[in-house]
Design a protein around this motif. Sequence first.
Motif, PDB file in Angstrom:
ATOM      1  N   ASP A  94      36.628  49.589  51.228  1.00  0.00           N
ATOM      2  CA  ASP A  94      37.386  50.409  51.702  1.00  0.00           C
ATOM      3  C   ASP A  94      37.511  51.751  51.092  1.00  0.00           C
ATOM      4  OD1 ASP A  94      38.591  48.501  49.535  1.00  0.00           O
ATOM      5  OD2 ASP A  94      40.496  49.407  50.142  1.00  0.00           O
ATOM      6  N   SER A 120      37.971  46.531  33.677  1.00  0.00           N
ATOM      7  CA  SER A 120      39.196  46.233  33.947  1.00  0.00           C
ATOM      8  C   SER A 120      39.894  46.959  35.279  1.00  0.00           C
ATOM      9  CB  SER A 120      40.453  46.796  32.913  1.00  0.00           C
ATOM     10  OG  SER A 120      41.761  46.191  33.076  1.00  0.00           O
ATOM     11  N   LYS A 157      37.775  41.457  39.883  1.00  0.00           N
ATOM     12  CA  LYS A 157      37.607  40.438  39.465  1.00  0.00           C
ATOM     13  C   LYS A 157      38.347  39.122  39.657  1.00  0.00           C
ATOM     14  CE  LYS A 157      36.952  41.399  35.120  1.00  0.00           C
ATOM     15  NZ  LYS A 157      37.301  42.931  35.114  1.00  0.00           N
ATOM     16  N   SER A 161      41.150  39.429  41.839  1.00  0.00           N
ATOM     17  CA  SER A 161      41.193  39.491  43.217  1.00  0.00           C
ATOM     18  C   SER A 161      40.241  38.666  44.103  1.00  0.00           C
ATOM     19  CB  SER A 161      41.322  40.886  43.644  1.00  0.00           C
ATOM     20  OG  SER A 161      42.261  41.631  43.044  1.00  0.00           O
ATOM     21  N   GLY A 174      46.311  42.898  38.810  1.00  0.00           N
ATOM     22  CA  GLY A 174      46.968  44.049  38.120  1.00  0.00           C
ATOM     23  C   GLY A 174      47.315  44.963  39.348  1.00  0.00           C
ATOM     24  N   THR A 219      44.306  40.375  33.256  1.00  0.00           N
ATOM     25  CA  THR A 219      43.579  39.181  32.588  1.00  0.00           C
ATOM     26  C   THR A 219      43.587  39.177  31.174  1.00  0.00           C
ATOM     27  OG1 THR A 219      42.556  38.970  34.795  1.00  0.00           O
ATOM     28  CG2 THR A 219      41.878  37.239  33.014  1.00  0.00           C
ATOM     29  N   GLY A 252      38.857  42.137  31.679  1.00  0.00           N
ATOM     30  CA  GLY A 252      37.892  43.453  31.891  1.00  0.00           C
ATOM     31  C   GLY A 252      37.896  44.035  30.681  1.00  0.00           C
TER      32      GLY A 252
HETATM   33  N1  LIG Z   1      41.716  49.232  47.768  1.00  0.00           N
HETATM   34  C1  LIG Z   1      41.248  47.823  47.215  1.00  0.00           C
HETATM   35  N2  LIG Z   1      41.819  47.520  46.053  1.00  0.00           N
HETATM   36  C2  LIG Z   1      41.537  46.374  45.498  1.00  0.00           C
HETATM   37  C3  LIG Z   1      40.312  45.539  45.969  1.00  0.00           C
HETATM   38  N3  LIG Z   1      40.285  44.398  45.113  1.00  0.00           N
HETATM   39  C4  LIG Z   1      41.331  44.451  44.148  1.00  0.00           C
HETATM   40  N4  LIG Z   1      41.989  45.626  44.575  1.00  0.00           N
HETATM   41  C5  LIG Z   1      43.145  46.287  43.690  1.00  0.00           C
HETATM   42  O1  LIG Z   1      42.585  46.421  42.306  1.00  0.00           O
HETATM   43  C6  LIG Z   1      43.624  46.320  41.423  1.00  0.00           C
HETATM   44  C7  LIG Z   1      43.058  45.476  40.251  1.00  0.00           C
HETATM   45  O2  LIG Z   1      42.538  44.065  40.720  1.00  0.00           O
HETATM   46  P1  LIG Z   1      42.418  42.938  39.588  1.00  0.00           P
HETATM   47  O3  LIG Z   1      41.718  41.706  40.621  1.00  0.00           O
HETATM   48  O4  LIG Z   1      43.486  42.613  38.768  1.00  0.00           O
HETATM   49  O5  LIG Z   1      41.123  43.603  38.736  1.00  0.00           O
HETATM   50  P2  LIG Z   1      40.494  42.836  37.386  1.00  0.00           P
HETATM   51  O6  LIG Z   1      39.095  43.122  37.530  1.00  0.00           O
HETATM   52  O7  LIG Z   1      40.753  41.349  37.535  1.00  0.00           O
HETATM   53  O8  LIG Z   1      41.136  43.465  36.327  1.00  0.00           O
HETATM   54  P3  LIG Z   1      41.334  42.899  34.934  1.00  0.00           P
HETATM   55  O9  LIG Z   1      42.087  41.824  34.709  1.00  0.00           O
HETATM   56  O10 LIG Z   1      42.040  43.743  34.039  1.00  0.00           O
HETATM   57  O11 LIG Z   1      39.955  43.045  34.149  1.00  0.00           O
HETATM   58  C8  LIG Z   1      44.782  45.297  42.126  1.00  0.00           C
HETATM   59  O12 LIG Z   1      46.101  46.078  42.464  1.00  0.00           O
HETATM   60  C9  LIG Z   1      44.075  44.914  43.308  1.00  0.00           C
HETATM   61  O13 LIG Z   1      44.967  44.530  44.254  1.00  0.00           O
HETATM   62  C10 LIG Z   1      39.550  45.979  46.929  1.00  0.00           C
HETATM   63  O14 LIG Z   1      38.717  45.569  47.580  1.00  0.00           O
HETATM   64  N5  LIG Z   1      39.822  47.304  47.663  1.00  0.00           N
END
Ligand SMILES: Nc1nc2c(ncn2[C@@H]2O[C@H](COP(=O)(O)OP(=O)(O)OP(=O)(O)O)[C@@H](O)[C@H]2O)c(=O)[nH]1
Length: 313
Positions: free
Chosen positions: A138, A191, A195, A197, A211, A223, A242
């Motif tokens: 998106d 990060s 991941k 999500s 996050g 995480t 991350g």
């Molecule tokens: N716009 C958008 N935001 C997303 C998408 N996927 C995840 N997010 C947002 O990105 C942010 C970080 O997502 P996480 O899933 O916590 O990311 P992570 O990679 O697990 O991060 P760490 O645990 O810190 O390594 C959150 O606010 C999610 O809602 C996407 O496809 N589009």
Amino acid sequence: MKQRLSKKIGNAKSLTKKCQHQGRVITRYGAELILLDETGEHIRCTIRRKNENIACGDVVCWQPNHQGNAVVTKVQARKNALSRPDRRGSPKAIAANIDQIIIVCSWLPKPSWMLVDQYMIAAQQINADAIVVMNKTDLAEQYASDKDWQALKEYESIDYKVIATNALSGEGIDKIQQELADKTSIFVGQSGVGKSSIIAQILPELTIKVGEISQSGEGKHTTTTADLYPVGNNGFVIDSPGVRDFTPAKLDTKSIRQGYREFKPYAKYCRFNNCSHTHEPNCQVKQAVENKEIPAGRYQRYLVKLTMLMTAE
Ligand SMILES: Nc1nc2c(ncn2[C@@H]2O[C@H](COP(=O)(O)OP(=O)(O)OP(=O)(O)O)[C@@H](O)[C@H]2O)c(=O)[nH]1
Ligand SMILES: [Mg+2]
Ligand SMILES: [Zn+2]
């Protein structure tokens, strides 16, 4: 459900010697482990020595002790482990027994192709497959540059699978699911790329914390430990914390060369066996770059990695 899980641990057992109770490490907090046992139950277990080398994904033997707790008695031999430098720069295993590294990138935080290459080198070193997931489709229109699209095309041209996803809408998640059967896959990357999500979309029945995006556009680190979850068809996925900085793991020239696996068919025709593919005459790798048979972006990053190595020495 129970039958399915015990079948899984049964698979792990074939790697290992017999022990009374066996379990796979779901997560570790200091000297405490959560294990998935043969029946699919979660067991809380302690490690005798705090600095014992046990990571998420390890298979261990355990037994109950007199206090009614469970204690690890043995760690089964690992197939491999993915490591990251600790505070002192020494490699520390973050997860073990990995078949596949799923490298997650997003359009914001912006992708680091150097980091993607770094994980591909790591995958090659531990004999695991690598897949690239480009999340947050998106945000592509707003943030993607031609150079980024080119980098993705280059990975595909050298046979890395690239999957585009949107972890908010669920787009592309089925394509990741198709890659998970009968394997342990670890999700890695910067990060905030999404991941957790993505894993939450794969396993909607679990409550996985994700996050928030901070004002700077950078994801807030959420995480903090590597966690393993069983998924359908005998698979396991591991969510990992991350990376925040890009301190690369200590690598030698040989691992870097092997990590750029598309060089291999050409490197054997270089004049020198130990050709670094930089300045040597009759270098077939350089020739292949000129002929556009090896992607220019990958070769450029290879040179940067070698230079970084030289300056670090
Ligand atoms: N716009 C958008 N935001 C997303 C998408 N996927 C995840 N997010 C947002 O990105 C942010 C970080 O997502 P996480 O899933 O916590 O990311 P992570 O990679 O697990 O991060 P760490 O645990 O810190 O390594 C959150 O606010 C999610 O809602 C996407 O496809 N589009
Ligand atoms: Mg996370
Ligand atoms: Zn060469």
